[in-house]
Design an enzyme around this catalytic site. Structure first.
Site, mmCIF file in Angstrom:
data_model
loop_
_atom_site.group_PDB
_atom_site.id
_atom_site.type_symbol
_atom_site.label_atom_id
_atom_site.label_comp_id
_atom_site.label_asym_id
_atom_site.label_seq_id
_atom_site.Cartn_x
_atom_site.Cartn_y
_atom_site.Cartn_z
ATOM 1 N N ASP A 345 34.679 52.167 44.617
ATOM 2 C CA ASP A 345 34.813 52.319 43.175
ATOM 3 C C ASP A 345 34.854 53.814 42.863
ATOM 4 O OD1 ASP A 345 34.841 51.377 40.471
ATOM 5 O OD2 ASP A 345 32.748 51.976 40.302
ATOM 6 N N ASP A 620 29.127 50.227 41.795
ATOM 7 C CA ASP A 620 27.867 50.294 41.060
ATOM 8 C C ASP A 620 27.792 49.324 39.892
ATOM 9 O OD1 ASP A 620 29.770 51.503 39.517
ATOM 10 O OD2 ASP A 620 28.665 53.361 39.176
ATOM 11 N N ASP A 624 31.813 45.037 40.223
ATOM 12 C CA ASP A 624 31.982 45.233 41.660
ATOM 13 C C ASP A 624 31.288 44.156 42.481
ATOM 14 O OD1 ASP A 624 33.342 47.688 41.239
ATOM 15 O OD2 ASP A 624 31.427 48.708 41.006
#
Length: 882
Positions: A345, A620, A624
C-alpha cells in the site's frame, strides 16, 4: 442493486421510504426489528479444545503419535520404561499449545472492525435531532455529520457545506474527499443498466461507514447498514478468505507424508521378513520381531524435527522483533524470505501519510507562507504538527518551517471576515485587520481560479500590473508542479482602507494581487528508496497498490524506482475492463495499481499467486485486510495500521518502515536456510540409523536397540540441529534469487545429499560394530557383540555430531566459512560428555546394555566418526567444481 450515487437526493429519500425530517420512531423500530442492528456479524467462536484438536491434524504430529503408540505397546509387553512415550507426547503437546497461542483468529478482525464504527450518532427522528446508539440506525434514517464525527453507516448525502471526509482506511485515498449533494448526471439513473459504475473513491455524494468527517457539515440518508455496508462486505470477505499454508508448512506436510509411508512400509517389510526367516510364530518370537520393527520406526521418525523447527522459528521471531518486525505466526517467519512479489500500500507505508509542502513559486516565499497560514482553518499546536484538514495543516506547518508562527500572525492580524471555501469556485478568502488599522484580504485556492481573479502581481517587494507573459509563466509553473503529482494551491492578497461591508465571494474575489504557488505531496519515507533497490537486488518485485490517482501514484513510484515509465501503472477501472485471462497475460507489465478498491487488491494478490509467485501484501487500512489475509504473508503497519489489519496480518512492522521488510527478508532467508540445514542433518542421521538397523537385521544381529536410537535422536541429533538453527546468514544470502514456491524441501540437491551422507554414516557405524566385535572376540564374524554395540553407538552418535559441522553450509567448505558457531561447539561438547557418561557410568551403562569399552576402542570409535568431515568435504569440492 440500487446505485444511490446515481440518484438525486429526492429519489434517494423515496427509495429508502424517508423524508428530509427523517423517520418516525415507530417506523425505525419496525425496521430495526426486521433487519437487525447496524453492526457487523460475529462468527461462531471455536472452543479452546477444538483449536487444540486442530493442531493434532498435522501429518508429522500423527506420525509422532503413531510412534508413541508403538513405543507404548512395546514397552508394555517387554516390561521396559515408558520414557519414549512420555518424551514423544511432550513434544506433541508443546507444539499444539504453541500453535493455539500463535495462530491469529478471525473474530479478532471482526471485533476490530466493530470498534471502528461510531458508538453514538446524531439522527433526525420524529422531525427533531436526537442522539442514539449507532447500532440502532436503520435504512432511511437521516443522520447529521459534523467535523470529527465517524460515519456510522453508508448513506446518500442530502445537503452539505464544505464537507470533507477522510476515507483512507476504506479507499486508500490519502487526501480527504470533498463531498457534494448533487448526482453526477441526470441522464444516468440507477435503473439504467448502461449507467457506468463509479469507483468507490469517486462517489462524491456518498458517505461510508468507517470514514471520518474532517471538515464542514452535512446530512445524509442511510442507504445501507450493518453487513450491507462497504465495510460489511470487507468483513464478509475476511470471513470467506481462505487461510493459506506458508511454503514451509507445505513442505513439512509433504515431508511428513513421505516419512509416514516410509515408516509403515519398512516396518511391515521387516516384521514379515523376520517372521518368515524365524519360521516360528510363538509369542516370544512375535514380540522380538515386533521390537525389531519398532527399532526401525524409532530410527525412521525424526522425533526432534517438529521441536527443532518450532524452536528455530521461535528464535527467528525473537530476532525479528528486535528489528521491529513482530511475527504473529511462527511458521510465517520464513515466508518473506521466499517472497517474489511484495504488494505494498502507498499511503503510510511507502509515504509518510502527511501532506507536506515541497515546492513554491513566487518572488516572496515569506509573504506566500503568511497568506497561506492566515487564510486557513487548521490550527497550529505548540511544538507539534498543526491540527485540521490535512491540506490546510500542511500549509500551517509550511509557514512554521520558515519560522512564521500562525498564532502570532493571528494575534497581530485578527480575522474580521471570510468567504468560506466551496467546491464550485475552488477558493476561500479571509479578511484581516493589521496593526495600522488597514484591512488585508488573503485568498487561496486552485491556481487557474485564483489567477482569473488577479490583475496584479507581487514582485521584488512591490505591486505591478500582471502581463500576459506573467500568466503564461504562472501557468507553466503550475503545470510543472502538477506533472510531479503535486497538489498545487495559489495565494493572492488585496489591501483596502475600509473593512469590506460585503464579504461574499463575488464582492471579495476580484482585483487581487498574485503572490505565488505552493506544491504539496504526501512525501515518501526517506529510507524506502534504498530498501526497494535492495529488494530488487534480492530478486523481489515491489508492487504499489493505492487508492490515489494514477498520476500521483506513478510519480511516486518512479521516484522510488518501482517503475521506469507511467505506462507501467494501471487503474482499478481499467482492471474492471479486463477479463481474468487478459489480466493474467498483462499482470507482469504493471507494478503500480491506482484508484483501486478492496476487491481489486485481492484480485491482484491472487493474480500473482496464480503465476506461481510467493506474494506478500503490506498495508494499514481496513481496505487492505482481505488482500493481506489472502496473501502468502500479510504485513500490517504497527503505528498507522488499523486493528483489523494487525489482527489478520502474519507480521506487523512496529515502526511502519518499509525498510524493515528488507531486514525481514534477510532474516527469513537465514531462517529457511537453517531449517533446511537442520532437516538435512536430521534426515541423514535418521537414514543412517534405518540403514544400520536394516542391514543388521538382514544379517541376523542387533546393532542398536530402540532406546539407543531414541537417545541418539533426542540428544546427539536435537542439540546440534538446534545449533544449526542459530547459524549466521551466509555472505551471498541477499544476492540469490528467491526460491520458487513449487520447490520441494529436497530441492537443490538436498535429497541426494541426505542419501549419500546417510550411507556414509551407516557405513562408519557398521564398521565400528565389526571392529568392536573383532577386538572383543579376536575373530571377524557376524555375531552378537556387546563391544560392537557400544562402539557402534559411540561412533554413530559422534559421527552425527561431527557431521553437523559439515551442515553449516550445503556447498561451501566448512573451513572457508567466516566466524564460528559457538553454540554448535557447545552442542558437540555437551553431546560428547553425555554419550561418554552413558557408556561409563555403571547404572546408566547397565540400563542401556553397554559394555565398558577400552580406551583404544573409545579412540577408534571417535576417529571413525571424524572421517565424516573429510569424506563430505571431498564430495562438496566435487559438487562445487562440477
Amino acid at each position: 442493486m440500487i446505485k444511490f450515487y446515481m440518484e438525486d437526493a429526492g429519489e434517494a429519500l423515496k427509495e429508502t421510504g424517508s423524508t428530509l425530517h427523517g423517520l418516525e420512531s415507530r417506523e425505525a423500530e419496525i425496521r430495526l426489528e426486521k433487519n437487525g442492528p447496524n453492526k457487523l456479524a460475529e462468527p461462531e467462536r471455536e472452543s479452546l479444545l477444538l483449536r487444540f484438536a486442530k493442531q493434532l491434524k498435522d501429518p508429522m504430529i500423527i506420525v509422532l503419535l503413531a510412534a508413541a503408540l508403538v513405543s507404548g505397546i512395546t514397552a508394555f509387553y517387554a516390561g521396559e520404561s515408558f520414557a519414549d512415550v512420555i518424551i514423544i507426547l511432550a513434544v506433541v503437546v508443546i507444539n499444539a499449545v504453541l500453535g493455539v497461542y500463535q495462530e491469529s483468529k478471525a473474530e479478532k478482525a471482526i471485533e476490530a472492525l466493530q470498534k471502528m464504527s461510531a458508538a453514538v450518532s446524531k439522527v433526525y427522528r420524529d422531525g427533531k435531532m436526537q442522539s442514539i446508539k449507532s447500532e440502532e440506525l436503520v435504512v432511511g434514517d437521516v443522520i447529521l455529520l459534523e467535523a470529527g464525527d465517524a460515519v456510522p453507516a453508508d448513506g446518500r448525502i442530502l445537503e452539505c457545506a464544505s464537507l470533507k471526509i477522510e476515507e483512507a482506511a476504506l479507499t486508500g485515498e490519502s487526501v480527504p474527499v470533498e463531498k457534494q449533494s448533487e448526482a453526477p448526471g441526470s441522464s444516468a439513473k440507477a435503473g439504467d443498466n448502461k449507467a457506468k459504475e463509479i469507483p468507490l473513491g469517486d462517489r462524491k455524494n456518498m458517505v461510508y461507514m468507517g470514514g471520518t468527517v474532517v471538515y464542514g457539515r452535512g446530512t445524509a440518508v442511510v442507504t445501507a447498514a450493518g453487513m450491507d455496508t462497504e465495510m460489511g462486505k470487507i468483513a464478509d470477505a475476511l470471513a470467506r478468505a481462505k487461510e493459506n499454508q506458508t511454503p514451509l508448512q507445505k513442505k513439512l506436510t509433504q515431508l511428513s507424508k513421505t516419512l509416514s509411508v516410509l515408516v509403515l512400509g519398512i516396518c511391515v517389510f521387516i516384521f514379515i521378513f523376520s517372521l518368515v526367516r524365524a519360521g516360528d510364530f510363538h509369542t516370544e518370537v512375535l514380540i522380538d520381531t515386533f521390537m525389531v520393527a519398532v527399532s526401525l520406526a524409532v530410527a525412521a521418525i525424526p522425533e526432534g524435527l517438529a521441536t527443532v523447527v518450532t524452536i528455530v522459528l521461535a528464535i527467528g521471531v525473537t530476532n525479528m522483533s528486535k528489528k521491529k518486525a513482530i511475527i504473529r505466526k511462527l511458521t510465517a517467519v520464513e515466508t518473506l524470505g521466499c517472497a517474489q512479489v511484495v504488494c505494498s500500500d502507498k499511503t503510510g507505508t511507502l509515504t509518510q501519510n502527511k501532506m507536506t509542502v515541497t515546492e513554491f513559486a513566487g518572488s516572496d516565499e515569506t509573504l506566500l507562507a503568511e497568506a497561506m497560514a492566515l487564510c486557513n482553518d487548521a490550527e497550529a499546536q505548540e511544538g507539534e504538527e498543526a491540527v485540521g484538514e490535512p491540506t490546510e495543516a500542511a500549509l500551517v506547518n509550511y509557514a512554521s518551517s520558515l519560522g512564521i508562527s500562525q498564532k502570532e500572525l493571528q494575534s497581530r492580524m485578527p480575522r474580521v471576515g471570510e468567504a468560506p471555501f466551496d467546491s464550485v469556485r475552488k477558493m476561500m478568502s479571509t479578511v484581516h485587520r493589521n496593526a495600522q488599522g488597514r484591512f488585508i484580504q488573503y485568498t487561496k485556492g486552485a491556481p487557474d481560479e485564483v489567477l482569473k481573479c488577479c490583475t496584479s502581481i507581487w514582485e521584488n517587494g512591490a505591486v505591478r500590473p500582471m502581463t500576459k507573459e506573467d500568466r503564461e509563466r504562472i501557468e507553466s509553473e503550475n503545470k510543472k508542479m502538477a506533472d510531479k503529482a503535486l497538489r498545487v494551491l495559489a495565494g493572492a492578497f488585496k489591501e483596502t482602507e475600509l473593512k469590506p461591508e460585503d464579504t461574499s465571494p463575488a464582492a471579495l474575489e476580484h482585483g487581487l494581487v498574485f503572490i505565488g504557488l505552493t506544491g504539496m505531496i504526501d512525501p515518501v519515507r526517506p529510507e524506502v528508496k534504498a530498501a526497494i533497490q535492495e529488494c530488487r537486488q534480492a530478486g523481489i518485485r515491489p508492487v504499489m497498490i493505492t487508492g490515489d490517482h494514477r498520476d500521483t501514484a506513478a510519480a511516486i513510484a518512479m521516484e522510488l524506482g518501482i517503475i521506469t515509465s507511467p505506462d507501467q501503472a494501471v487503474t482499478g477501472a481499467e482492471l474492471d475492463e479486463m477479463s481474468e485471462a487478459q489480466f493474467s497475460d498483462k499482470i507482469e507489465n504493471f507494478s503500480v495499481y491506482a484508484r483501486v478498491q478492496p476487491e481489486h487488491k485481492v484480485r491482484i494478490v491472487q493474480g500473482w499467486q496464480e503465476k506461481g509467485m510467493v506474494t506478500a501484501m503490506t498495508g494499514d487500512g481496513v481496505n487492505d485486510a482481505p488482500s493481506i489475509k489472502n496473501a502468502d504473508i500479510g504485513v500490517g503497519m504497527g503505528i498507522t495500521g488499523t486493528d483489523v489489519t494487525k489482527n489478520v496480518a502474519d507480521m506487523v512492522l512496529a515502526d511502519d518502515n518499509f525498510a524493515t521488510i528488507v531486514a525481514a527478508v534477510r532474516e527469513g532467508r537465514r531462517i529457511y536456510d537453517n531449517i533446511r540445514k537442520a532437516i538435512q542433518f536430521l534426515l541423514a542421521s535418521n537414514l543412517s540409523e534405518v540403514l544400520s538397523v536394516f542391514v543388521a537385521t538382514l544379517l541376523g544381529f542387533v546393532i542398536l536397540k530402540p532406546v539407543h536410537l531414541l537417545w541418539i535422536n533426542l540428544i546427539t541429533d536435537c542439540f546440534p540441529a538446534l545449533a544449526l538453527g542459530m547459524e549466521e546468514a551466509e555472505d551471498d544470502i541477499m544476492e540469490r534469487k528467491p526460491r520458487e514456491a513449487k520447490d520441494g524441501i529436497f530441492s537443490g540437491g538436498l535429497g541426494t545429499d541426505v542419501i549419500y551422507q546417510g550411507i556414509l554414516i551407516s557405513a562408519l557405524t557398521l564398521a565400528a560394530y565389526f571392529i568392536g566385535h573383532r577386538i572383543e572376540s579376536g575373530i571377524w564374524e557376524i555375531a552378537p557383540s556387546a563391544d560392537g554395540i557400544t562402539m557402534a553407538f559411540l561412533t554413530m552418535s559422534m559421527t552425527e555430531i561431527f557431521h553437523s559441522f559439515n551442515m553449516r553450509s550445503q556447498r561451501k567448505s566448512v573451513f572457508s566459512l567466516k566466524g564460528h558457531n559457538k553454540v554448535l561447539w557447545g552442542a558437540m561438547l555437551f553431546s560428547l560428555v553425555l554419550t561418554t557418561l552413558v557408556i561409563y557410568v555403571p547404572f546408566l551403562s547397565r540400563a542401556f546394555g553397554f559394555e565398558h569399552i577400552s580406551l583404544m576402542e573409545y579412540i577408534t570409535a571417535l576417529l571413525l566418526a571424524f572421517l565424516i568431515i573429510p569424506a563430505v568435504e571431498m564430495v562438496k569440492w566435487s559438487q562445487r567444481h562440477r
